[in-house]
Scaffold this active site. Structure first.
Site, PDB file in Angstrom:
ATOM      1  N   ASP A  68       0.812  -1.224   0.000  1.00 52.06           N
ATOM      2  CA  ASP A  68       0.000   0.000   0.000  1.00 52.06           C
ATOM      3  C   ASP A  68       0.838   1.264   0.000  1.00 52.06           C
ATOM      4  O   ASP A  68       0.300   2.370   0.092  1.00 52.06           O
ATOM      5  CB  ASP A  68      -0.954  -0.001   1.195  1.00 52.06           C
ATOM      6  CG  ASP A  68      -0.222   0.061   2.528  1.00 52.06           C
ATOM      7  OD1 ASP A  68       1.021  -0.065   2.538  1.00 52.06           O
ATOM      8  OD2 ASP A  68      -0.894   0.257   3.564  1.00 52.06           O
ATOM      9  N   GLN A 126      18.125  27.569  11.147  1.00 52.76           N
ATOM     10  CA  GLN A 126      18.916  26.998  12.245  1.00 52.76           C
ATOM     11  C   GLN A 126      18.231  27.213  13.591  1.00 52.76           C
ATOM     12  O   GLN A 126      18.335  26.382  14.492  1.00 52.76           O
ATOM     13  CB  GLN A 126      20.310  27.627  12.261  1.00 52.76           C
ATOM     14  CG  GLN A 126      21.127  27.352  11.001  1.00 52.76           C
ATOM     15  CD  GLN A 126      22.440  28.110  11.008  1.00 52.76           C
ATOM     16  OE1 GLN A 126      23.307  27.859  11.827  1.00 52.76           O
ATOM     17  NE2 GLN A 126      22.597  29.043  10.087  1.00 52.76           N
ATOM     18  N   ASP A 176      23.578  30.880  -6.549  1.00 57.64           N
ATOM     19  CA  ASP A 176      22.432  30.745  -5.651  1.00 57.64           C
ATOM     20  C   ASP A 176      22.558  29.434  -4.878  1.00 57.64           C
ATOM     21  O   ASP A 176      23.442  28.620  -5.168  1.00 57.64           O
ATOM     22  CB  ASP A 176      21.126  30.776  -6.443  1.00 57.64           C
ATOM     23  CG  ASP A 176      19.974  31.351  -5.630  1.00 57.64           C
ATOM     24  OD1 ASP A 176      20.124  31.556  -4.409  1.00 57.64           O
ATOM     25  OD2 ASP A 176      18.904  31.606  -6.221  1.00 57.64           O
ATOM     26  N   LYS A 212      14.429  41.612  -9.355  1.00 51.61           N
ATOM     27  CA  LYS A 212      13.321  40.915 -10.017  1.00 51.61           C
ATOM     28  C   LYS A 212      12.084  40.976  -9.146  1.00 51.61           C
ATOM     29  O   LYS A 212      12.147  41.296  -7.957  1.00 51.61           O
ATOM     30  CB  LYS A 212      13.694  39.454 -10.281  1.00 51.61           C
ATOM     31  CG  LYS A 212      13.753  38.608  -9.020  1.00 51.61           C
ATOM     32  CD  LYS A 212      14.032  37.160  -9.295  1.00 51.61           C
ATOM     33  CE  LYS A 212      13.969  36.357  -7.985  1.00 51.61           C
ATOM     34  NZ  LYS A 212      14.331  34.954  -8.155  1.00 51.61           N
ATOM     35  N   THR A 270      14.295  31.409 -12.995  1.00 49.79           N
ATOM     36  CA  THR A 270      15.029  32.590 -12.540  1.00 49.79           C
ATOM     37  C   THR A 270      16.419  32.654 -13.153  1.00 49.79           C
ATOM     38  O   THR A 270      16.853  33.707 -13.640  1.00 49.79           O
ATOM     39  CB  THR A 270      15.144  32.572 -11.004  1.00 49.79           C
ATOM     40  OG1 THR A 270      13.838  32.703 -10.435  1.00 49.79           O
ATOM     41  CG2 THR A 270      16.018  33.705 -10.511  1.00 49.79           C
ATOM     42  N   SER A 288      33.603  24.659  12.273  1.00 47.49           N
ATOM     43  CA  SER A 288      33.804  25.974  11.647  1.00 47.49           C
ATOM     44  C   SER A 288      35.208  26.122  11.088  1.00 47.49           C
ATOM     45  O   SER A 288      35.437  26.889  10.142  1.00 47.49           O
ATOM     46  CB  SER A 288      33.503  27.104  12.637  1.00 47.49           C
ATOM     47  OG  SER A 288      34.387  27.041  13.745  1.00 47.49           O
ATOM     48  N   THR A 345      13.132  25.166 -10.962  1.00 50.72           N
ATOM     49  CA  THR A 345      12.596  25.089 -12.323  1.00 50.72           C
ATOM     50  C   THR A 345      13.506  25.784 -13.339  1.00 50.72           C
ATOM     51  O   THR A 345      13.255  25.714 -14.538  1.00 50.72           O
ATOM     52  CB  THR A 345      11.207  25.730 -12.394  1.00 50.72           C
ATOM     53  OG1 THR A 345      11.301  27.116 -12.031  1.00 50.72           O
ATOM     54  CG2 THR A 345      10.240  25.033 -11.440  1.00 50.72           C
TER      55      THR A 345
END
Length: 314
Positions: free
Chosen positions: A40, A138, A221, A195, A229, A310, A226
């Site tokens: 299922d 975070q 980015d 934009k 942009t 870090s 998609t």
């Protein structure tokens, strides 16, 4: 990598190749576990080795199909908790639902917080993520969270390419701090695409802030979904005088017509990482995939040996 103490790595179905690469670097095998489905569609999990007293790390991005992979992860955490694992550390190279981090309009959910709550309640002791869509996620966790960044890996690739007269371009004002840090690593200038987004996954370029004339532009980015942009931004940059356009991101979500748009665009190369595994139909020549396995493996060792993470980015 030398390891002291009992450590075990497990993987769901989301990105097993990355998990296998991480295990190979650390020098231990992946834990014996099968994740399948009942007839299922319910998730069926079977861990076939003892984890009692072990420090366990689960490698599972919550990428497409997002809900399936989140349920796999939650069920695996529950199984390990009930099997008396000493600690359960969840490595989520790509954190699904990260874009729903606030109420942008009335009666909207904050799903990024909901997922954080689910991980906590399921029994995770620590979460390790990579390039969260927004840093404030975070704060949604009440357990320790380590935030890794792929920027040094992406920057090193472009440094090795030897490109000249570079301008790093933020595809929107919200990504400026990320793009500025990337530009500093490359010794490049910074530009911003102004934009507007009339609806989800639809963007319109209004203006370009910064000097791009005659320069090689790198659109930077955290993710490409998609590709609307990125491809729209690349077209605008060339129209405004850029010599050439590259694009790079950490997470190649590439849903819908994303791959088709990239293939048909004037972008010379799209550089991504393997936080999300790309099926064969999405592996076009224009897409270059870099591995984050070594970085994640080093983070696992440092967490296990109580050393600073870090320092990896200093």
């Amino acid at each position: 990598m030398p390891i002291d103490g009992e450590i075990k790595l497990f993987s769901g179905n989301a990105n097993r190749p990355l998990a296998e690469e991480i295990a190979k670097i650390i020098g231990i095998p992946l834990g014996q576990c099968t994740v399948s489905r009942f007839s299922d569609g319910e998730v069926r999990l079977n861990i076939t080795e003892s984890v009692r007293g072990s420090h366990v790390f689960i490698i599972q991005p919550t990428s497409d199909p997002v809900n399936e992979h989140i349920m796999e992860l939650l069920i695996m955490i529950d199984a390990l908790k009930r099997a008396s694992a000493e600690s359960i550390n969840v490595i989520i190279p790509y954190y699904g639902y990260a874009r729903q981090d606030r109420k942008a309009s009335p009666r909207e959910p904050i799903t990024a917080k909901l997922v954080a709550n689910l991980l906590d309640k399921a029994g995770a002791h620590r979460v390790i993520c990579m390039d969260l869509h927004v840093g404030q996620i975070q704060g949604f966790f009440d357990i320790p969270l380590d935030h890794l960044v792929a920027m040094p890996i992406l920057a090193e690739y472009f440094i090795q390419k030897g490109l000249e007269n570079i301008v790093v371009v933020s595809p929107d004002p919200g990504s400026v701090s990320r793009a500025r840090a990337f530009a500093e690593r490359l010794g490049a200038s910074l530009a911003i695409i102004d934009k507007r987004r009339p609806e989800a996954n639809v963007a319109e370029v209004m203006n370009i802030i910064g000097d791009i004339e005659g320069k090689t532009a790198i659109l930077f980015d955290d993710m490409i979904d998609t590709a609307g942009t990125i491809t729209l931004g690349a077209k605008a940059l060339l129209e405004w005088g850029a010599k050439g356009v590259y694009a790079c991101c950490t997470h190649p979500v590439l849903s819908g017509d994303g791959v088709k748009r990239l293939a048909q665009s004037d972008i010379q190369e799209v550089v991504v990482t393997n936080t999300i595994t790309l099926p064969p139909e999405k592996r076009i020549d224009k897409i270059k995939v870099l591995s984050v396995a070594k970085l994640i493996a080093e983070a696992i060792v440092r967490v296990h040996t109580n050393r600073s993470i870090s320092e990896l980015f200093d």
